[in-house]
Motif scaffolding. Structure first.
Motif, PDB file in Angstrom:
ATOM      1  N   GLY A   1       0.813  -1.216   0.000  1.00 31.61           N
ATOM      2  CA  GLY A   1       0.000   0.000   0.000  1.00 31.61           C
ATOM      3  C   GLY A   1       0.847   1.266   0.000  1.00 31.61           C
ATOM      4  N   ILE A   2       1.935   1.261   0.786  1.00 33.65           N
ATOM      5  CA  ILE A   2       2.823   2.430   0.833  1.00 33.65           C
ATOM      6  C   ILE A   2       3.478   2.663  -0.525  1.00 33.65           C
ATOM      7  CG2 ILE A   2       4.962   3.332   1.841  1.00 33.65           C
ATOM      8  CD1 ILE A   2       4.137   1.853   4.442  1.00 33.65           C
ATOM      9  N   ALA A   3       3.940   1.576  -1.149  1.00 37.19           N
ATOM     10  CA  ALA A   3       4.560   1.705  -2.474  1.00 37.19           C
ATOM     11  C   ALA A   3       3.561   2.240  -3.494  1.00 37.19           C
ATOM     12  CB  ALA A   3       5.107   0.356  -2.922  1.00 37.19           C
ATOM     13  N   ALA A   4       2.340   1.727  -3.459  1.00 36.10           N
ATOM     14  CA  ALA A   4       1.317   2.179  -4.403  1.00 36.10           C
ATOM     15  C   ALA A   4       0.986   3.650  -4.211  1.00 36.10           C
ATOM     16  CB  ALA A   4       0.060   1.326  -4.249  1.00 36.10           C
ATOM     17  N   SER A   5       0.982   4.118  -2.959  1.00 39.95           N
ATOM     18  CA  SER A   5       0.667   5.528  -2.703  1.00 39.95           C
ATOM     19  C   SER A   5       1.721   6.464  -3.304  1.00 39.95           C
ATOM     20  CB  SER A   5       0.571   5.779  -1.186  1.00 39.95           C
ATOM     21  OG  SER A   5       1.850   5.730  -0.580  1.00 39.95           O
ATOM     22  N   ALA A   6       2.945   5.943  -3.458  1.00 40.57           N
ATOM     23  CA  ALA A   6       4.019   6.750  -4.057  1.00 40.57           C
ATOM     24  C   ALA A   6       3.952   6.737  -5.577  1.00 40.57           C
ATOM     25  CB  ALA A   6       5.381   6.233  -3.591  1.00 40.57           C
ATOM     26  N   LEU A   7       3.537   5.612  -6.133  1.00 44.87           N
ATOM     27  CA  LEU A   7       3.580   5.445  -7.590  1.00 44.87           C
ATOM     28  C   LEU A   7       2.342   5.988  -8.284  1.00 44.87           C
ATOM     29  CD1 LEU A   7       5.070   1.822  -7.656  1.00 44.87           C
ATOM     30  CD2 LEU A   7       6.277   3.980  -8.059  1.00 44.87           C
ATOM     31  N   LEU A   8       1.239   6.128  -7.546  1.00 42.32           N
ATOM     32  CA  LEU A   8       0.007   6.650  -8.126  1.00 42.32           C
ATOM     33  C   LEU A   8      -0.056   8.162  -7.949  1.00 42.32           C
ATOM     34  CD1 LEU A   8      -2.364   3.867  -6.757  1.00 42.32           C
ATOM     35  CD2 LEU A   8      -1.507   4.082  -9.102  1.00 42.32           C
ATOM     36  N   ASN A   9      -0.837   8.831  -8.792  1.00 44.92           N
ATOM     37  CA  ASN A   9      -0.820  10.299  -8.787  1.00 44.92           C
ATOM     38  C   ASN A   9      -2.192  10.957  -8.754  1.00 44.92           C
ATOM     39  OD1 ASN A   9       2.064  10.937  -8.955  1.00 44.92           O
ATOM     40  ND2 ASN A   9       1.981   9.906 -10.937  1.00 44.92           N
TER      41      ASN A   9
ATOM     42  N   THR B   1      16.743  12.321  -6.038  1.00 45.73           N
ATOM     43  CA  THR B   1      16.069  13.456  -6.695  1.00 45.73           C
ATOM     44  C   THR B   1      14.717  13.029  -7.275  1.00 45.73           C
ATOM     45  OG1 THR B   1      17.201  13.080  -8.821  1.00 45.73           O
ATOM     46  CG2 THR B   1      18.257  14.576  -7.237  1.00 45.73           C
ATOM     47  N   ASP B   2      13.966  12.277  -6.477  1.00 45.16           N
ATOM     48  CA  ASP B   2      12.662  11.761  -6.905  1.00 45.16           C
ATOM     49  C   ASP B   2      11.748  11.751  -5.682  1.00 45.16           C
ATOM     50  OD1 ASP B   2      10.448  10.269  -7.697  1.00 45.16           O
ATOM     51  OD2 ASP B   2      11.639   8.943  -8.983  1.00 45.16           O
ATOM     52  N   PRO B   3      10.612  12.452  -5.726  1.00 47.51           N
ATOM     53  CA  PRO B   3       9.721  12.500  -4.559  1.00 47.51           C
ATOM     54  C   PRO B   3       9.132  11.146  -4.187  1.00 47.51           C
ATOM     55  CG  PRO B   3       8.661  13.473  -6.486  1.00 47.51           C
ATOM     56  CD  PRO B   3      10.090  13.254  -6.860  1.00 47.51           C
ATOM     57  N   ARG B   4       9.159  10.185  -5.117  1.00 46.82           N
ATOM     58  CA  ARG B   4       8.612   8.854  -4.812  1.00 46.82           C
ATOM     59  C   ARG B   4       9.584   7.998  -4.011  1.00 46.82           C
ATOM     60  NH1 ARG B   4       7.469   7.050 -10.865  1.00 46.82           N
ATOM     61  NH2 ARG B   4       9.639   7.760 -10.904  1.00 46.82           N
ATOM     62  N   ALA B   5      10.865   8.340  -4.040  1.00 43.18           N
ATOM     63  CA  ALA B   5      11.889   7.489  -3.419  1.00 43.18           C
ATOM     64  C   ALA B   5      11.692   7.362  -1.912  1.00 43.18           C
ATOM     65  CB  ALA B   5      13.282   8.043  -3.723  1.00 43.18           C
ATOM     66  N   GLY B   6      11.201   8.423  -1.266  1.00 44.73           N
ATOM     67  CA  GLY B   6      11.017   8.384   0.179  1.00 44.73           C
ATOM     68  C   GLY B   6      10.013   7.328   0.607  1.00 44.73           C
ATOM     69  N   MET B   7       8.829   7.333  -0.006  1.00 42.32           N
ATOM     70  CA  MET B   7       7.797   6.364   0.361  1.00 42.32           C
ATOM     71  C   MET B   7       8.198   4.947  -0.043  1.00 42.32           C
ATOM     72  SD  MET B   7       5.514   8.069   1.989  1.00 42.32           S
ATOM     73  CE  MET B   7       3.966   7.180   2.015  1.00 42.32           C
ATOM     74  N   LEU B   8       8.913   4.814  -1.154  1.00 45.17           N
ATOM     75  CA  LEU B   8       9.364   3.479  -1.576  1.00 45.17           C
ATOM     76  C   LEU B   8      10.383   2.910  -0.589  1.00 45.17           C
ATOM     77  CD1 LEU B   8       9.666   3.964  -5.451  1.00 45.17           C
ATOM     78  CD2 LEU B   8       7.910   2.694  -4.207  1.00 45.17           C
ATOM     79  N   SER B   9      11.196   3.775   0.012  1.00 46.12           N
ATOM     80  CA  SER B   9      12.142   3.293   1.022  1.00 46.12           C
ATOM     81  C   SER B   9      11.409   2.801   2.266  1.00 46.12           C
ATOM     82  CB  SER B   9      13.138   4.398   1.378  1.00 46.12           C
ATOM     83  OG  SER B   9      12.497   5.470   2.039  1.00 46.12           O
ATOM     84  N   LEU B  10      10.307   3.458   2.629  1.00 43.53           N
ATOM     85  CA  LEU B  10       9.498   3.004   3.764  1.00 43.53           C
ATOM     86  C   LEU B  10       8.842   1.666   3.451  1.00 43.53           C
ATOM     87  CD1 LEU B  10       7.733   6.361   4.737  1.00 43.53           C
ATOM     88  CD2 LEU B  10       9.920   5.461   5.527  1.00 43.53           C
ATOM     89  N   SER B  11       8.424   1.494   2.215  1.00 43.10           N
ATOM     90  CA  SER B  11       7.856   0.215   1.783  1.00 43.10           C
ATOM     91  C   SER B  11       8.892  -0.892   1.890  1.00 43.10           C
ATOM     92  CB  SER B  11       7.349   0.333   0.340  1.00 43.10           C
ATOM     93  OG  SER B  11       6.908  -0.916  -0.142  1.00 43.10           O
ATOM     94  N   ALA B  12      10.128  -0.598   1.477  1.00 39.04           N
ATOM     95  CA  ALA B  12      11.198  -1.599   1.550  1.00 39.04           C
ATOM     96  C   ALA B  12      11.465  -2.007   2.993  1.00 39.04           C
ATOM     97  CB  ALA B  12      12.469  -1.040   0.913  1.00 39.04           C
ATOM     98  N   ALA B  13      11.384  -1.054   3.922  1.00 35.93           N
ATOM     99  CA  ALA B  13      11.575  -1.368   5.344  1.00 35.93           C
ATOM    100  C   ALA B  13      10.512  -2.365   5.811  1.00 35.93           C
ATOM    101  CB  ALA B  13      11.518  -0.097   6.177  1.00 35.93           C
TER     102      ALA B  13
END
Length: 449
Positions: free
Chosen positions: A331-339, A405-417
């Motif tokens: 869910g966290i990853a999807a929230s970053a990838l969707l717009n 340099t990508d606003p999605r990278a932060g939420m994707l890192s939380l998903s990886a955790a």
């Protein structure tokens, strides 16, 4: 003359009656206490934009201040739980709640970065030991096979706080200028003083142990105390029985890392969800945003009830914890990838169900393994080190966005955790089988009495 079978039937009936009473007498009030704790530690996310505008707080300063709460929390968590074990839950949980409410209300005096950091740190110090203290407290009242749903009802305070606290915080942020106070000052003042009031009530309402509960009969007290005593002896036989033993125990270290990964996922979302939804709606954080944000927490509350009940009935706490944490990561990853607004909101619903429900499921694992003073210290140790994830989350999110340099990278890192946590849960499969054996041994020991 009573036969052994009749005695066992009477014992089981007394336990069922005692647990039902404990559930309704204790858990709703504890959930309310937790809800106020979550409101007071996370309402800074609602005040983010206003604080930045009024006192010139940068994104980096906000991230540090939001996370520094967990440093104070971590430092004092183990001493706090040991003190609770010594002086009793009624006095200590009330003390925690009253002091954190006063500090939370004092957030209205924030004037610059320094006062923001100091007050957030002091809020963590004041609240240290609350949630692990309640988890320890529940082991005094609920046997292992009933603890999942009991902790789940307590954790209902998390979605309740964010479901009701989100519109409340949004509404309070519209009270700008009343009595010469800004909107965010009103929010901190009202929500902090609410915790003080409930903390004072807790001093008279809570009971530390079943033996002190006037609402339990003598038979119910005896049956419940006997079951918990036998269970505790078995835990001490299979797990560490001292504080130094905790630091050498590989399973305890895994518990710490798992809880750390969960907290990274939780607070990375909580601190930034209001501003993310406001951006998608093209508005500022207020009542409208707060109403939309309540939807993920409503979904989490409903799901948590059914999932924890299923896990208790089928002894599937570990399996369901893996599923829920995996759901949170997706869910966290999807929230970053969707717009667009609706898909992102649905992704947050998916994430909230996962990272809210995984927490009561997770806590059934260490509480079924640790007993005695090792339980007091171990639960606090897991909570204190694990909660540093709340400090790491906003910093990790901010740094990853800059690094890539990508606003999605932060939420994707939380998903990886979160996915790391799923893997660590998977490595506990052997210990869960041992937990089921211990439960069977408890049942056998009780049937011989």
């Amino acid at each position: 003359m009573m036969t052994k079978k009749t005695t066992r039937t009477a014992h089981a009936a007394a336990i069922e009656s005692a647990i039902a009473k404990c559930r309704w007498k204790l858990l709703p009030f504890l959930a309310l206490m937790f809800a106020l704790a979550m409101i007071d530690r996370s309402n800074v996310g609602f005040a983010k934009a206003a604080l930045q505008a009024d006192i010139g707080l940068s994104n980096a300063a906000f991230a540090l201040g939001a996370g520094i709460f967990f440093i104070g929390y971590a430092i004092f968590e183990v001493p706090s739980n040991l003190m609770l074990h010594r002086v009793g839950a009624r006095l200590w949980l009330s003390r925690i709640m009253i002091t954190w409410g006063l500090v939370s209300a004092a957030m209205m005096f924030t004037r610059d970065e320094t006062t923001f950091y100091v007050l957030r740190f002091l809020l963590g110090v004041a609240e240290a030991g609350f949630s692990p203290g309640v988890i320890l407290y529940l082991t005094y009242w609920f046997p292992a096979q009933r603890r999942g749903q009991a902790i789940g009802i307590y954790y209902f305070g998390l979605p309740l706080a964010l479901m009701l606290g989100s519109p409340l915080s949004g509404w309070l942020l519209e009270m700008h200028g009343m009595f010469n106070l800004t909107n965010w000052q009103w929010m901190f003042l009202v929500e902090g003083l609410a915790a003080v009031v409930v903390g004072i009530i807790a001093l008279f309402y809570l009971k530390s142990k079943p033996q002190e509960a006037a609402w339990l009969t003598r038979e119910e007290k005896a049956a419940l105390s006997q079951e918990l005593e036998v269970e505790d002896k078995l835990k001490l036989a299979h797990g560490p029985d001292s504080l130094p033993g905790l630091f050498r125990n590989k399973r305890v270290l895994k518990f710490i890392l798992i809880y750390f990964s969960v907290q990274v996922s939780v607070y990375g979302v909580i601190f930034y969800l209001p501003t993310r939804i406001a951006e998608l709606l093209g508005t500022t954080v207020g009542l409208e945003v707060g109403m939309f944000i309540s939807l993920p927490w409503l979904c989490a509350a409903i799901a948590m009830y059914f999932v924890t009940r299923y896990a208790d009935r089928h002894a599937a706490h570990l399996k369901m914890a893996m599923c829920m944490l995996g759901m949170a990561a997706v869910g966290i990853a999807a929230s970053a990838l969707l717009n667009s607004f609706v898909p992102v909101l649905l992704a947050f619903c998916f994430a909230a169900v996962g990272f809210v429900t995984v927490q009561p499921l997770f806590w059934t694992l260490p509480t079924s393994y640790l007993g005695g003073v090792a339980a007091a210290g171990g639960i606090a140790l897991i909570g204190s080190v694990g909660n540093i994830g709340g400090f790491v989350a906003p910093m990790l999110k901010a740094n990853m966005e800059v690094w890539f340099t990508d606003p999605r990278a932060g939420m994707l890192s939380l998903s990886a955790a979160g996915l790391v946590g799923v893997y660590l849960l998977w490595t506990l499969r052997g210990p869960e089988r041992q937990q089921r054996v211990s439960t069977d041994q408890t049942d056998g020991a009780l049937s011989s009495h």
